[in-house]
Enzyme design. Structure first.
Site, PDB file in Angstrom:
ATOM      1  N   GLU A  57       0.927  -1.164  -0.116  1.00 25.14           N
ATOM      2  CA  GLU A  57      -0.004   0.062   0.106  1.00 25.14           C
ATOM      3  C   GLU A  57       0.795   1.440   0.114  1.00 25.14           C
ATOM      4  O   GLU A  57       0.470   2.242   0.292  1.00 25.14           O
ATOM      5  CB  GLU A  57      -0.941  -0.054   1.117  1.00 25.14           C
ATOM      6  CG  GLU A  57      -0.390  -0.279   2.498  1.00 25.14           C
ATOM      7  CD  GLU A  57      -1.255  -0.179   3.728  1.00 25.14           C
ATOM      8  OE1 GLU A  57      -2.075   0.695   3.678  1.00 25.14           O
ATOM      9  OE2 GLU A  57      -1.614  -1.122   4.373  1.00 25.14           O
ATOM     10  N   CYS A  88      -3.379  -3.271   4.128  1.00 24.81           N
ATOM     11  CA  CYS A  88      -2.416  -4.631   4.750  1.00 24.81           C
ATOM     12  C   CYS A  88      -2.880  -5.904   4.495  1.00 24.81           C
ATOM     13  O   CYS A  88      -1.918  -6.709   4.622  1.00 24.81           O
ATOM     14  CB  CYS A  88      -2.517  -4.347   6.350  1.00 24.81           C
ATOM     15  SG  CYS A  88      -2.021  -2.566   6.789  1.00 24.81           S
ATOM     16  N   HIS A 103      -2.566  -9.757  12.145  1.00 25.42           N
ATOM     17  CA  HIS A 103      -2.051  -8.666  11.452  1.00 25.42           C
ATOM     18  C   HIS A 103      -1.262  -7.797  12.863  1.00 25.42           C
ATOM     19  O   HIS A 103      -2.245  -7.734  13.687  1.00 25.42           O
ATOM     20  CB  HIS A 103      -2.914  -7.862  10.599  1.00 25.42           C
ATOM     21  CG  HIS A 103      -2.533  -6.709  10.275  1.00 25.42           C
ATOM     22  ND1 HIS A 103      -1.411  -6.391   9.557  1.00 25.42           N
ATOM     23  CD2 HIS A 103      -3.202  -5.334  10.446  1.00 25.42           C
ATOM     24  CE1 HIS A 103      -1.268  -5.020   9.528  1.00 25.42           C
ATOM     25  NE2 HIS A 103      -2.316  -4.429   9.997  1.00 25.42           N
TER      26      HIS A 103
HETATM   27  N1  CAA Z   1       0.947   3.738  30.492  1.00 28.22           N
HETATM   28  C1  CAA Z   1       0.471   2.438  29.865  1.00 28.22           C
HETATM   29  N2  CAA Z   1      -0.603   2.679  28.946  1.00 28.22           N
HETATM   30  C2  CAA Z   1      -0.942   3.895  28.582  1.00 28.22           C
HETATM   31  C3  CAA Z   1      -0.297   4.976  29.167  1.00 28.22           C
HETATM   32  C4  CAA Z   1       0.631   4.870  29.948  1.00 28.22           C
HETATM   33  N3  CAA Z   1       1.169   6.011  30.585  1.00 28.22           N
HETATM   34  N4  CAA Z   1      -0.643   6.216  28.519  1.00 28.22           N
HETATM   35  C5  CAA Z   1      -1.983   5.650  27.487  1.00 28.22           C
HETATM   36  N5  CAA Z   1      -1.832   4.263  27.583  1.00 28.22           N
HETATM   37  C6  CAA Z   1      -2.627   3.268  26.915  1.00 28.22           C
HETATM   38  C7  CAA Z   1      -3.937   3.566  26.719  1.00 28.22           C
HETATM   39  O1  CAA Z   1      -4.897   3.445  27.759  1.00 28.22           O
HETATM   40  C8  CAA Z   1      -4.520   2.875  25.442  1.00 28.22           C
HETATM   41  O2  CAA Z   1      -4.658   1.533  25.810  1.00 28.22           O
HETATM   42  P1  CAA Z   1      -5.982   0.723  25.288  1.00 28.22           P
HETATM   43  O3  CAA Z   1      -5.811   0.934  23.915  1.00 28.22           O
HETATM   44  O4  CAA Z   1      -5.742  -0.732  25.869  1.00 28.22           O
HETATM   45  O5  CAA Z   1      -7.238   1.610  26.061  1.00 28.22           O
HETATM   46  C9  CAA Z   1      -3.219   2.884  24.711  1.00 28.22           C
HETATM   47  O6  CAA Z   1      -2.295   3.335  25.584  1.00 28.22           O
HETATM   48  C10 CAA Z   1      -3.235   3.835  23.732  1.00 28.22           C
HETATM   49  O7  CAA Z   1      -3.572   5.003  23.832  1.00 28.22           O
HETATM   50  P2  CAA Z   1      -4.672   5.960  23.115  1.00 28.22           P
HETATM   51  O8  CAA Z   1      -5.870   5.147  22.560  1.00 28.22           O
HETATM   52  O9  CAA Z   1      -4.845   7.127  23.914  1.00 28.22           O
HETATM   53  O10 CAA Z   1      -3.619   6.320  21.934  1.00 28.22           O
HETATM   54  P3  CAA Z   1      -3.721   7.202  20.758  1.00 28.22           P
HETATM   55  O11 CAA Z   1      -5.107   8.135  20.847  1.00 28.22           O
HETATM   56  O12 CAA Z   1      -2.385   8.033  20.709  1.00 28.22           O
HETATM   57  O13 CAA Z   1      -3.975   6.391  19.633  1.00 28.22           O
HETATM   58  C11 CAA Z   1      -3.751   4.688  17.739  1.00 28.22           C
HETATM   59  C12 CAA Z   1      -3.393   5.203  19.249  1.00 28.22           C
HETATM   60  C13 CAA Z   1      -5.283   4.551  17.521  1.00 28.22           C
HETATM   61  C14 CAA Z   1      -3.291   3.404  17.700  1.00 28.22           C
HETATM   62  C15 CAA Z   1      -2.950   5.581  16.895  1.00 28.22           C
HETATM   63  O14 CAA Z   1      -1.580   5.450  17.089  1.00 28.22           O
HETATM   64  C16 CAA Z   1      -3.199   5.476  15.343  1.00 28.22           C
HETATM   65  O15 CAA Z   1      -4.314   5.834  14.919  1.00 28.22           O
HETATM   66  N6  CAA Z   1      -2.443   4.515  14.698  1.00 28.22           N
HETATM   67  C17 CAA Z   1      -2.659   4.164  13.334  1.00 28.22           C
HETATM   68  C18 CAA Z   1      -3.883   3.349  13.046  1.00 28.22           C
HETATM   69  C19 CAA Z   1      -3.738   1.870  13.415  1.00 28.22           C
HETATM   70  O16 CAA Z   1      -2.682   1.301  13.713  1.00 28.22           O
HETATM   71  N7  CAA Z   1      -4.893   1.069  13.713  1.00 28.22           N
HETATM   72  C20 CAA Z   1      -4.936  -0.107  14.064  1.00 28.22           C
HETATM   73  C21 CAA Z   1      -6.078  -0.854  13.248  1.00 28.22           C
HETATM   74  S1  CAA Z   1      -5.901  -0.485  11.472  1.00 28.22           S
HETATM   75  C22 CAA Z   1      -4.935  -1.982  10.778  1.00 28.22           C
HETATM   76  O17 CAA Z   1      -4.526  -2.560  11.642  1.00 28.22           O
HETATM   77  C23 CAA Z   1      -4.273  -1.502   9.735  1.00 28.22           C
HETATM   78  C24 CAA Z   1      -3.119  -0.930   9.569  1.00 28.22           C
HETATM   79  O18 CAA Z   1      -2.007  -1.515   9.829  1.00 28.22           O
HETATM   80  C25 CAA Z   1      -2.939   0.424   9.843  1.00 28.22           C
END
Ligand code: CAA
Length: 383
Positions: free
Chosen positions: A79, A111, A233
């Site tokens: 991709e 993916c 994945h």
């Molecule tokens: N200590 C431990 N854990 C902590 C923490 C700390 N101090 N602070 C936060 N966390 C945890 C949160 O509780 C959360 O855990 P849960 O998911 O278990 O609830 C985790 O860290 C992530 O925190 P947030 O949800 O607040 O993180 P974020 O808002 O920064 O977003 C994300 C995370 C959505 C993955 C973002 O990085 C993103 O959009 N990534 C790209 C999209 C992606 O990878 N999506 C996955 C599915 S899509 C797919 O699989 C296709 C692909 O390859 C892209």
């Protein structure tokens, strides 16, 4: 006749950003990345490496001269395509020295494309048992500086040689795919970075797994305990774990522990690399095979492939007696250990530099395959 993975290898760029350095620069608690996201290091590619050289570097490790004479299908799943028209597989076909009477194509569905390529290759060999097919899943996963997806970037390629009577893994015919039109992650043409709805992408992934796994087991009259391990994945290592936790909510503790322990083996490399997009599931497979105590041919491994947008697929496989002799476990570990740790400033420079085919550029790189120069919109590669 059995068909499946005869050889498998990965290649990742020789540079990485430590997630603690990223956390400090972004003023985030490092445990959010280390525990919450589940990543320790993130592979960053130099400008001299693109999806073609990543793929060529992965494939070159596993192909013999005889393979190159027998391969008549090259499929690239990606991709991060560099061309709207010409398939990267055509360039890879030349760089790798594969005999001319072959098909070379590129396939796309986020993916999931690596699995689309694998299943097409497996079906091709089922129909033409004397053929061999080369599958390359290659991507540069970038969301950009300061973006929501920044800690889930990565880069690299996985190459797989598909043959009859494979020496590593038999891919079974039982499979089930699932398609739903969802805008969770997409990259409109000419956009440098994907558009992402992070929470929606997480929930769509979990629901897709739950849906297709249930439907698969109904279709083939199987249940959870028929599997030795479930591989996922891995966009970031916590993601597969979330889907697995959801599945294991009401499962006996001892059974659940075994699935979690096996999942942990499958994410060891991804924790050090980040997202490979199309190659992520297969990097997880390599990690699992490299780290698990000996598997038996009767042990069923379930694999869940996910591509945003979305297409998911669940299928199953089993190892071949003596498969360990054909893995590259020591070499894989060495490849990861000898990488260069970027400073945060170097990382920012890498992300800010984008290969611009409209500008003539010359590159220097000691890696086996790299970009030599770009002239008149043509990328020239050197070996
Ligand atoms: N200590 C431990 N854990 C902590 C923490 C700390 N101090 N602070 C936060 N966390 C945890 C949160 O509780 C959360 O855990 P849960 O998911 O278990 O609830 C985790 O860290 C992530 O925190 P947030 O949800 O607040 O993180 P974020 O808002 O920064 O977003 C994300 C995370 C959505 C993955 C973002 O990085 C993103 O959009 N990534 C790209 C999209 C992606 O990878 N999506 C996955 C599915 S899509 C797919 O699989 C296709 C692909 O390859 C892209």
């Amino acid at each position: 006749m059995n068909v499946g993975i005869d050889q498998i290898s990965f290649y990742v760029p020789q540079m990485y950003l430590d997630m603690i350095d990223l956390a400090q620069a972004r003023n985030v608690d490092p445990n959010k990345y280390l525990i919450g996201i589940g990543q320790e290091k993130m592979a960053i590619n130099p400008q001299s490496q693109d999806i073609i050289t990543l793929g060529a570097n992965a494939a070159e490790k596993i192909l013999t001269a005889q393979d190159k004479e027998q391969i008549d299908l090259v499929i690239v799943g990606t991709e991060s395509s560099i061309d709207e028209s010409k398939a990267s597989a055509v360039i890879l076909h030349r760089l790798l020295g594969i005999q001319p009477y072959a098909r070379a194509i590129e396939v796309k569905e986020a993916c999931y494309a690596g699995t689309a390529a694998l299943q097409m290759a497996v079906n091709h060999v089922r129909l033409h048992p004397e053929s061999k097919a080369l599958v390359i899943a290659t991507d540069i996963a970038r969301y950009g500086l300061n973006s929501g997806g920044e800690p889930t970037q990565g880069a690299g390629a996985v190459a797989m040689l598909i043959t009859k009577e494979p020496r590593i893994l038999v891919i079974e015919e039982k499979t089930l795919a699932l398609t739903k039109d969802v805008y969770d992650f997409w990259r409109p043409t000419n956009q440098k970075y994907p558009l992402v709805d992070g929470p929606l992408s997480n929930s769509t992934y979990i629901n897709a797994f739950s849906d297709v796994f249930t439907a698969y087991n109904q279709k083939y009259q199987q249940s959870l305990t028929d599997y030795k391990a479930l591989l996922f994945h891995i966009p970031y290592t916590k993601m597969g774990r979330k889907a697995l936790n959801h599945l294991l909510e009401n499962v006996d503790e001892a059974i659940a522990k075994e699935f979690i322990d096996n999942y942990e083996l499958s994410i060891r490399y991804s924790r050090q690399i980040g997202n490979l997009y199309t190659g992520s599931l297969y990097l997880g497979l390599i990690s699992y095979l490299d780290h698990v105590a000996t598997l038996k041919p009767e042990d069923t491994i379930g694999l869940f492939s996910y591509g945003s947008g979305m297409v998911g697929e669940f299928f199953q496989a089993h190892v071949v007696e003596g498969y360990q002799k054909h893995l590259h476990t020591t070499q894989n570990q060495e490849t990861l250990n000898k990488r260069h740790r970027l400073t945060f400033a170097e990382y920012e420079t890498c992300l800010n530099e984008h290969l611009d085919p409209s500008i003539d550029q010359v590159f220097t790189d000691e890696t086996r395959f790299s970009i030599e120069k770009v002239e008149n919109h043509i990328r020239y590669y050197k070996k």
